[in-house]
Write a protein that holds these residues in place. Structure first.
Motif, short mmCIF file in Angstrom:
data_model
loop_
_atom_site.label_atom_id
_atom_site.label_comp_id
_atom_site.label_asym_id
_atom_site.label_seq_id
_atom_site.Cartn_x
_atom_site.Cartn_y
_atom_site.Cartn_z
N GLU A 196 -0.50 8.53 5.42
CA GLU A 196 -1.33 7.60 4.65
C GLU A 196 -2.71 8.20 4.31
N THR A 197 -3.13 7.98 3.09
CA THR A 197 -4.47 8.42 2.66
C THR A 197 -5.31 7.18 2.37
N THR A 198 -6.55 7.19 2.88
CA THR A 198 -7.46 6.11 2.47
C THR A 198 -8.63 6.74 1.70
N ILE A 199 -9.00 6.08 0.64
CA ILE A 199 -10.13 6.55 -0.18
C ILE A 199 -11.23 5.49 -0.09
N GLU A 200 -12.35 5.88 0.52
CA GLU A 200 -13.50 4.96 0.61
C GLU A 200 -14.49 5.31 -0.49
N ASN A 201 -15.23 4.29 -0.94
CA ASN A 201 -16.16 4.44 -2.06
C ASN A 201 -15.43 4.94 -3.31
N ALA A 202 -14.23 4.40 -3.50
CA ALA A 202 -13.43 4.75 -4.67
C ALA A 202 -14.07 4.16 -5.93
N THR A 207 -5.67 2.54 -0.53
CA THR A 207 -4.75 3.12 0.46
C THR A 207 -3.51 3.61 -0.26
N VAL A 208 -3.12 4.83 0.06
CA VAL A 208 -1.91 5.42 -0.53
C VAL A 208 -0.98 5.82 0.60
N LYS A 209 0.17 5.18 0.69
CA LYS A 209 1.17 5.59 1.69
C LYS A 209 2.09 6.60 1.02
N GLY A 210 2.14 7.81 1.55
CA GLY A 210 2.93 8.85 0.91
C GLY A 210 4.42 8.52 0.92
N VAL A 211 5.11 8.92 -0.14
CA VAL A 211 6.57 8.74 -0.20
C VAL A 211 7.21 10.11 -0.45
N ASP A 212 8.53 10.21 -0.21
CA ASP A 212 9.20 11.52 -0.36
C ASP A 212 9.34 11.95 -1.80
N ARG A 213 9.65 10.96 -2.64
CA ARG A 213 9.79 11.31 -4.06
C ARG A 213 9.44 10.14 -4.96
#
Ligand code: EPZ
Length: 419
Positions: A180-186, A215-221
Motif C-alpha cells: 500500500e502507498t499513501t500520499i500525504e499533501n496530495a 491511498t493506493v493498494k497495489g494490485v498484480d495487474r
C-alpha cells in the motif's frame, strides 16, 4: 509560424462546446502503458500536446487509433522503455511515462523534461517518490535511469508542497506496486480524481483522490477500460473571462461549474451574471465594465494559476485596481509586457502584478509566450479597439481545441494567417 489577426470590440454571443481537459487526457493516456489490454478514452481533445504524447506512446509500442474525440490505446507489449529527449523536452507531461514503464517493465530511461518559460519546474518530488517506492535512480547525460528489478513497493510519501504532476506520477506508479502507498499533501485538482477514476476502472484500488490523502493498494495487474475525460476547466474559465472582457452572452456546453473552484466566486464578484445549468454554464455581462478584484493563485480549490494570465487580461479593462499574486510558478507574468503594448496599465513587483483598469485597450502586434499567456492576449484582443496581430500562436494549438472556430461561431473576427 502562424499568426492570429483579431479585430476587437465586438461582444460574444452564442454557444461554445467545452472540450475534454488537456491536463487530464495527458495523464490517462500515460496509464495505457500500465496494461497489455486496450483502453478507450472518450472526450479527448485534439491538441498538439495530445499528438505529441501519442507519438511517444507509439514509440513505446502502443497501438493508437484516434477517431473524433475517442482515443483507443493498446500497449500489448512494451517495445522500448526509453523516452527520448526530442519527445520529452517539448512537453513536460511526457515525463509521466517514467512511472508506468518502471512499474510494468522494472526499468525505464526517460529524458529529463528541463525548464520551461513559466519557471524551472524541477521533477525532484517525482523522483523522490519513486525512490521511496524502491526504485534505483541515476541521472546521466540528461536522462533519468530508473530500475526496480523486483518491482516497486508501497511507501508512505508526504510531499513538502502540493504538486499536481508528482501526485499523478506517484499514483500511476503505485497501482502495480507491492503493498500500500499513501500520499500525504496530495494535490486536489479535479484531474487527479479523474485519473484515479480511470485507473480504478482498470482495476486499481485507489481511494481518497480529490482529497489531501490518497491511498493506493497495489494490485498484480490492470486491465482495459473505458473512460470519459472530464471537461476542461481552464478552457471553461477562459471563455467566461472573454465574455467579461467583451460583453455578450455565451453558453458553454459540456462545462461543469464544480470544477472552477475559487474562480467561480471571483467571476461572480467582478459582476458577471453566471449560472450553472444541466451540463452547461451560461455567462453574461450586461453593459457595464467588470469590477476590479484581487486574486492570489493557489492549488485547487484556490484560484488556478492556469487562469491567471486570462484574468489579468480581463482586469486590464475592469473598473478599478486589481492586484494579482502568482504563487505557483516563479515566471508567469510574461503576458504583462505584451498586454502593456495594447495600452494596459500593469506594474509587476516580484510575484505581484498591479493592474489599473483602463476604459479600452488598443490593438497592437503582440507575441504569445506560453499557452495561457496566448489566451490572455486573445481575450485582450477581442476586447480591444482595432486590429491585434498575435504572433507565435503554436502555443495555443497545444491547449485550446478549435479556438478560432469556436470564437468565430460567436461573432468574433479572428483569422489565422498561415506562414
Ligand atoms: C500541472 O503542472 C499542469 N500541467 C500545469 O498546467 C499547471 O499550471 C500546474 O499543474 C499547477 O496547477 C499539466 O497537468 C500537464 P506542479 P505540474 O507539479 O504538474 C514545483 C498548462 O498551462 N515542483 O503542481 O508540472 C513546480 O516547479 C500547464 O496547462 C517542484 O519544485 O505542476 C511548481 O512551482 C502549465 N518539484 C510547483 O511545484 C517537483 O518535483 C507546482 O507544480 C514538481 C513540482
Amino acid at each position: 509560424m502562424d499568426k492570429l489577426a483579431i479585430i476587437g470590440g465586438r461582444p460574444l454571443f452564442g454557444t461554445i462546446p467545452i472540450s475534454g481537459a488537456k491536463n487530464s487526457a495527458l495523464k490517462v493516456m500515460a496509464a495505457a502503458l500500465l496494461t497489455d489490454q486496450p483502453i478507450t478514452l472518450m472526450n479527448v481533445p485534439r491538441l498538439a500536446d495530445v499528438d505529441m504524447l501519442l507519438r511517444l506512446l507509439e514509440q513505446h509500442g502502443a497501438e493508437t487509433q484516434f477517431d473524433g474525440s475517442t482515443l483507443k490505446l493498446h500497449a500489448k507489449t512494451i517495445a522500448s522503455t526509453e523516452a527520448p529527449y526530442d519527445l520529452v523536452r517539448k512537453m513536460r507531461a511526457s515525463f509521466n511515462v517514467l512511472g508506468p514503464l518502471l512499474a510494468r517493465e522494472g526499468k525505464a530511461k526517460v529524458s529529463l523534461p528541463g525548464g520551461c518559460a513559466i519557471g524551472a519546474r524541477p521533477v525532484d518530488l517525482h523522483l523522490k517518490a519513486l525512490t521511496s517506492m524502491g526504485a534505483n535512480i541515476d541521472l546521466d547525460e540528461g536522462y533519468v535511469l530508473a530500475e526496480a528489478p523486483d518491482g516497486l513497493r508501497g511507501a508512505e510519501i508526504s510531499f513538502p508542497f502540493v504538486s499536481v504532476g508528482a501526485t499523478e506520477h506517484t499514483m500511476l506508479a503505485a497501482c502495480l506496486a507491492n503493498g500500500e502507498t499513501t500520499i500525504e499533501n496530495a494535490a486536489r485538482e479535479p484531474e487527479i480524481a479523474d485519473l484515479a477514476e480511470c485507473l480504478n476502472a482498470m482495476g486499481a484500488k485507489i481511494s481518497g483522490a480529490g482529497g489531501s490523502t490518497i491511498t493506493v493498494k497495489g494490485v498484480d495487474r490492470l486491465h482495459g477500460c473505458e473512460h470519459r475525460v472530464l471537461p476542461d476547466r481552464i478552457e471553461t474559465g477562459a471563455y467566461m473571462m472573454a465574455v467579461g472582457a467583451t460583453g455578450g452572452e455565451l453558453t458553454l456546453t459540456g462545462a461543469n461549474s464544480d470544477l472552477l473552484g475559487a474562480a467561480w466566486a471571483v467571476l461572480e464578484e467582478i459582476g458577471l451574471d453566471i449560472e450553472a445549468q444541466d451540463d452547461a454554464i451560461r455567462v453574461r455581462r450586461n453593459g457595464e465594465r467588470c469590477k476590479a478584484v484581487d486574486i492570489v493563485t493557489q492549488p485547487f480549490p484556490g484560484f488556478p494559476t492556469d487562469l491567471q494570465a486570462q484574468f489579468m487580461a480581463l482586469m486590464t479593462t475592469a473598473n478599478g485596481v486589481s492586484t494579482i499574486k502568482e504563487t505557483i510558478f516563479e515566471n508567469r507574468f510574461m503576458h504583462a509586457p505584451e498586454l502593456s503594448r495594447m495600452g494596459a496599465k500593469i506594474s509587476v513587483d516580484g510575484q505581484t502584478a498591479t493592474v489599473r483598469g483602463v476604459e479600452r485597450l488598443k490593438g497592437a502586434p503582440v507575441m504569445a509566450t506560453d499557452l495561457r499567456a496566448s489566451m490572455s492576449l486573445i481575450i485582450a484582443a477581442l476586447a480591444a479597439e482595432g486590429q491585434t496581430m498575435v504572433n507565435r500562436v503554436y502555443h495555443l494549438d497545444r491547449g485550446f481545441e478549435r479556438l478560432e472556430e469556436k470564437l468565430q461561431a460567436c461573432g468574433a473576427l479572428i483569422e489565422r494567417i498561415k506562414e
